[in-house]
Write a protein that holds these residues in place. Sequence first.
Motif, short mmCIF file in Angstrom:
data_model
loop_
_atom_site.label_atom_id
_atom_site.label_comp_id
_atom_site.label_asym_id
_atom_site.label_seq_id
_atom_site.Cartn_x
_atom_site.Cartn_y
_atom_site.Cartn_z
N ILE A 1 0.81 -1.22 0.00
CA ILE A 1 0.00 0.00 0.00
C ILE A 1 0.84 1.27 0.00
N THR A 2 1.99 1.26 0.67
CA THR A 2 2.80 2.49 0.68
C THR A 2 3.39 2.77 -0.70
N ALA B 1 -5.45 8.21 2.41
CA ALA B 1 -4.94 7.77 3.71
C ALA B 1 -4.55 6.30 3.61
N LEU B 2 -3.72 5.87 4.55
CA LEU B 2 -3.27 4.49 4.62
C LEU B 2 -3.67 3.89 5.96
N ASP B 3 -3.96 2.61 5.98
CA ASP B 3 -4.34 1.91 7.20
C ASP B 3 -3.42 0.71 7.37
N ILE C 1 6.37 -1.57 7.34
CA ILE C 1 6.26 -0.35 6.55
C ILE C 1 7.69 0.10 6.21
N PRO C 2 8.25 -0.43 5.13
CA PRO C 2 9.64 -0.09 4.81
C PRO C 2 9.80 1.32 4.26
N TYR D 1 3.47 6.75 3.25
CA TYR D 1 3.11 7.01 4.66
C TYR D 1 3.71 8.31 5.18
N ARG D 2 4.70 8.86 4.49
CA ARG D 2 5.29 10.14 4.92
C ARG D 2 4.49 11.34 4.41
#
Length: 107
Positions: free
Chosen positions: A7-8, A19-21, A27-28, A102-103
């Motif tokens: 997802i990222t 948004a991410l869940d 989460i690399p 994610y950032r």
Amino acid sequence: MLVGPVITNAAASDPDDKALDHIAGFIPAKGETVGDLAAKSSPRLPLVSTDVPGGTEVSIDPAHFREAFAGDVGRTTAANLAAAQRPANTDAVTDASVAEAYRSMPS
């Protein structure tokens, strides 16, 4: 386990994602691999390897699944999760992340 990297990386290229869940996943950062993160786990994530046509797959050892990954659920639920887990091709564990969505969006 491998949904976080998917997802990222995917969200970074999709302007419709807002948004991410992340739930119980790696989460690399850009350039990191799931294997890098798994190696840093404490205790080390107990993986088992299985040779398959075209490569190798890894999964969390069912005998240690609950204490390694699902300690917050009952024994029966953990055993069911361990039996239902889908192995990951080692390419998914060794391919480096190319994005860090994610950032830049709520996670």
